[in-house]
Write a protein that holds these residues in place. Sequence first.
Motif, PDB file in Angstrom:
ATOM      1  N   ILE A   1       0.918  -1.083  -0.054  1.00 50.73           N
ATOM      2  CA  ILE A   1       0.036   0.054  -0.090  1.00 50.73           C
ATOM      3  C   ILE A   1       0.910   1.078   0.074  1.00 50.73           C
ATOM      4  CG2 ILE A   1      -1.508   1.463   1.483  1.00 50.73           C
ATOM      5  CD1 ILE A   1      -2.920  -1.327   2.090  1.00 50.73           C
ATOM      6  N   ARG A   2       1.870   1.177   1.037  1.00 50.63           N
ATOM      7  CA  ARG A   2       2.729   2.276   0.911  1.00 50.63           C
ATOM      8  C   ARG A   2       3.747   2.542  -0.603  1.00 50.63           C
ATOM      9  NH1 ARG A   2       3.165   1.286   6.768  1.00 50.63           N
ATOM     10  NH2 ARG A   2       4.456  -0.378   6.037  1.00 50.63           N
TER      11      ARG A   2
ATOM     12  N   HIS B   1       1.163   4.280  -2.936  1.00 54.36           N
ATOM     13  CA  HIS B   1       0.899   5.777  -2.607  1.00 54.36           C
ATOM     14  C   HIS B   1       2.168   6.291  -3.113  1.00 54.36           C
ATOM     15  CE1 HIS B   1       0.210   9.078  -0.409  1.00 54.36           C
ATOM     16  NE2 HIS B   1       1.531   9.063   0.155  1.00 54.36           N
ATOM     17  N   GLN B   2       3.231   5.523  -3.038  1.00 53.33           N
ATOM     18  CA  GLN B   2       4.442   6.577  -3.503  1.00 53.33           C
ATOM     19  C   GLN B   2       4.389   6.565  -5.133  1.00 53.33           C
ATOM     20  OE1 GLN B   2       6.937   8.114  -1.411  1.00 53.33           O
ATOM     21  NE2 GLN B   2       7.526   8.871  -3.444  1.00 53.33           N
TER      22      GLN B   2
ATOM     23  N   ILE C   1       1.740   6.630  -7.051  1.00 55.25           N
ATOM     24  CA  ILE C   1       0.815   7.561  -7.335  1.00 55.25           C
ATOM     25  C   ILE C   1       1.221   8.903  -7.249  1.00 55.25           C
ATOM     26  CG2 ILE C   1      -1.507   8.469  -6.654  1.00 55.25           C
ATOM     27  CD1 ILE C   1      -2.452   5.658  -6.157  1.00 55.25           C
ATOM     28  N   MET C   2       1.785   9.158  -6.107  1.00 50.80           N
ATOM     29  CA  MET C   2       2.581  10.665  -6.104  1.00 50.80           C
ATOM     30  C   MET C   2       3.554  10.888  -6.908  1.00 50.80           C
ATOM     31  SD  MET C   2       0.528  11.665  -3.261  1.00 50.80           S
ATOM     32  CE  MET C   2       1.666  13.223  -2.806  1.00 50.80           C
TER      33      MET C   2
ATOM     34  N   ILE D   1      -7.643  12.400  -1.341  1.00 47.69           N
ATOM     35  CA  ILE D   1      -8.312  11.493  -1.557  1.00 47.69           C
ATOM     36  C   ILE D   1      -9.910  11.657  -1.417  1.00 47.69           C
ATOM     37  CG2 ILE D   1      -8.959   9.281   0.008  1.00 47.69           C
ATOM     38  CD1 ILE D   1      -6.148   9.017   0.763  1.00 47.69           C
TER      39      ILE D   1
ATOM     40  N   ARG E   1     -10.486   7.178  -2.815  1.00 54.26           N
ATOM     41  CA  ARG E   1      -9.740   7.007  -3.858  1.00 54.26           C
ATOM     42  C   ARG E   1      -8.961   8.279  -4.139  1.00 54.26           C
ATOM     43  NH1 ARG E   1     -11.589   2.497  -7.142  1.00 54.26           N
ATOM     44  NH2 ARG E   1     -10.531   3.423  -8.896  1.00 54.26           N
ATOM     45  N   TYR E   2      -7.509   8.134  -4.856  1.00 59.14           N
ATOM     46  CA  TYR E   2      -6.686   9.125  -4.915  1.00 59.14           C
ATOM     47  C   TYR E   2      -7.478  10.016  -6.244  1.00 59.14           C
ATOM     48  CZ  TYR E   2      -3.219   7.434  -1.870  1.00 59.14           C
ATOM     49  OH  TYR E   2      -2.569   7.145  -0.670  1.00 59.14           O
TER      50      TYR E   2
ATOM     51  N   ASN F   1      -5.718   2.844  -8.732  1.00 57.82           N
ATOM     52  CA  ASN F   1      -6.789   2.832  -7.405  1.00 57.82           C
ATOM     53  C   ASN F   1      -7.482   1.487  -7.214  1.00 57.82           C
ATOM     54  OD1 ASN F   1      -6.493   5.499  -6.228  1.00 57.82           O
ATOM     55  ND2 ASN F   1      -7.549   6.488  -7.910  1.00 57.82           N
TER      56      ASN F   1
ATOM     57  N   LEU G   1      -5.299  -0.434  -5.173  1.00 57.95           N
ATOM     58  CA  LEU G   1      -5.267   0.069  -3.969  1.00 57.95           C
ATOM     59  C   LEU G   1      -6.564  -0.472  -3.124  1.00 57.95           C
ATOM     60  CD1 LEU G   1      -3.940   1.753  -1.811  1.00 57.95           C
ATOM     61  CD2 LEU G   1      -4.948   3.519  -2.758  1.00 57.95           C
TER      62      LEU G   1
ATOM     63  N   LYS H   1      -6.533  -2.666   0.367  1.00 62.19           N
ATOM     64  CA  LYS H   1      -7.142  -2.196   1.392  1.00 62.19           C
ATOM     65  C   LYS H   1      -8.192  -3.266   2.060  1.00 62.19           C
ATOM     66  CE  LYS H   1      -6.549   2.507   1.174  1.00 62.19           C
ATOM     67  NZ  LYS H   1      -7.112   3.933   1.287  1.00 62.19           N
TER      68      LYS H   1
END
Length: 781
Positions: free
Chosen positions: A158-159, A162-163, A165-166, A189, A193-194, A231, A234, A238
């Motif tokens: 998950i982390r 996130h990285q 996506i950023m 979010i 979702r991002y 997403n 993701l 989750k």
Amino acid sequence: MESRTLSLLEFPKVLERLAALAVSEPAAAACREISPIADPKVLADEQRKLAEAVELRRDAAFTFTPFPDIEAIFPVLDSERRTLDLDALVALGHVLGQVAALREALGKGEPGTSLLRDVVAGAPWPQKTQAALARCLAQDGSLRDEASPELFSVRQEIRAIHQTIMTRVKEFVGEKEMGPFLQDDYVTISSDRYVLPLKANFKGRVQGIIHDYSQTGETVYIEPFFLVETNNRLQELKNEEREAEARVMAFLTGLARDERREVAAAYRLLVSCDVLWAKAALADRLGGALPEVGQGLPVHLLAARHPLLVLAAGGSAEPRVMPQDLVLAEEQRGLIVTGANAGGKTVCLKTLGLLAIMALSALPVSAGEGSRLPYFRKVFVFLGDEQSLEDHLSTFTAQIRHLSRVWPDIDADTLVLLDEFGAGTDPSQGAALAQSVVDGLLDKGAYLAAATHFPALKAYGLSRPGVRAACMLFDPATKKPVYRLAYDQVGASIALDVAREHGLPEELLERAGRYLLLDGGDAGQVFDRLNDLALRRERELEAIAAKRREEEGRVAKLKENLRKAQDTLVEEIRDLSREIARRHEAGRLGRKEAQKALADARKRLIEQGSAITGLQEREEAPAKALDLDALAPGDSVRIISWGKTAVVREKDMRRQAAKVEVGGVSLWVPAADMAPANAPAAKAGGVTVARAPRETAPASGLGLVLDLRGMRADAAEIELAAFLDAALLRGHGELEIIHGKGTGALRREVHRLLKEHPQVASFALAPEDRGGDGMTMVTLK
């Protein structure tokens, strides 16, 4: 115990004050449920635990922090199909963590030395559950990544997403120059979702799915198409995270279910100890004591004060609450209290009743050390106006009905409080009935305290065996009560003076006085004379007590001056010895001259030290001179100036001296500096020599004794350091240090300091017959 009795004596109000001192809601609720203990042995154990808790709280051995009520988890643990949620597990972890700290602080030491320590150490302990919760729960109340391999793996992924996506969003915004069109940061979010927060009028600039609008409509949240798949992945992760967390929570629930009995026992232990600490705090607020309670003991409450008045006035240091000694001899069972209206009679009765209930409930009482009480199994109270319109009862009728109901239950273990019993009917008949009731209570062996204005009952209190009369005094000049109880006499009611004080017209008071003279029933002059004599006696006793305190202060100051003089002398001799040594080392003084100078200094120390010690002994207890004729070689004597026991080797009658051996060294000592070996020891330098301890460890007579019991660790360290210095200066080789058993914290601090001290050769705990682990024997180099 009747709920009516507890209510009339305002015991629930005391429990509310106690509950406010508990740190947790479960303990506060337990405080409100406290009631008198029916088993004397259980009461004795609870009092012992409270005494230990008072000492532990004073030493700050453990400090409670608020903890949650976890009663709701036990029905879940009783069901095989239910699982504790994360909040419940966090609460359980917090409780068990505090119990673990409590066990660490109090659970060490030899069994049998402390009842509270034995209870803590012997309580069942959910070791597996506590260890698992400590490993799996983070400080913020979440599950740690390390709670399971699956949870660790999925959170790592998950982390990583996130990285990713950023990074992709940052690149997209930079390539498309989207910065001016974004309302907020690059990514946020929405709906889990991002998304990108775009200004609404630029929403067509990004191809994607609109998830939401802000409340103002100025921001639109768009999920770009290039993030959809990421997403979606993701969301899958989750779901896997929630499943992994559920498995961890199920595992922890299973451990707690397997150790359900131990979990419940640990929680009950924590609540009960919180209640004990609240009781200890109440003892501090009241400045109170734990009275001895037992069958056959007399009523003996010293400096008793009503606890609610003490707490309302701001605590034990408040002087406005007048203390009273509520005391009966062993053969006495009744107390008749008389005196003026609003003079404090009812307060005396309530104080006796409430303190008895508190003592029976293992609570501290607002009374002095040395207080004692019988073990009352029942307390019945007749206080105030018991009139009831609904039940068609007058005050008199209500009293009689209540007494008739409880009369069969009154026995030798009963306390009865009667406030104006027999009032509300014909005075002569009411007084006769009151005397008859008191007779009946005494025949049953019950204890009683009665407040009355009946002249017949006043005379009864002075003449009846087994009954003690007392009165509340008033100032004869102002006719106002002084709230002081005087024994073995009766007092006037001074109703006319009270009425005048509260504004009744003077013409009515004069008419009442004439009627009183016509009736021939005014004994006011006699009562006034008795009251005046009693008040003068009380004030004389106060003056004597004040003079005694003044004398004790003067003696203490004189002793302190003597101690300082002795310390100054020792310091001077030590400086002189160092100067002689320096001169000898520098070659300015020969060996024989140095030895002679040191001998002269030693002689001066002995002579002046003997003079100072002699002053101290004359101040404390004059020592009997030693008869040199009766002394024979081999006899033991005590050297006064050194506080050491020595063996006589020979004597010189002409010089009135004896050659003695002490610690392998022989020296001549004048007879004036010797005393029988068993003579009382003097004090040297503020340290007691061969002083008998307060408990079971007798002094040996071979060295100094220091008693540290009841001291805080920092104060004990300072006292011990000064004690060792004084012993070294006076040449003592053997010491005894009494630290008590308790929790062992003070003993460990003493041993730490002894281990670090350069002049301590060895130390060990005393033998069992000398105090065991409550005392340490020290040998100096």
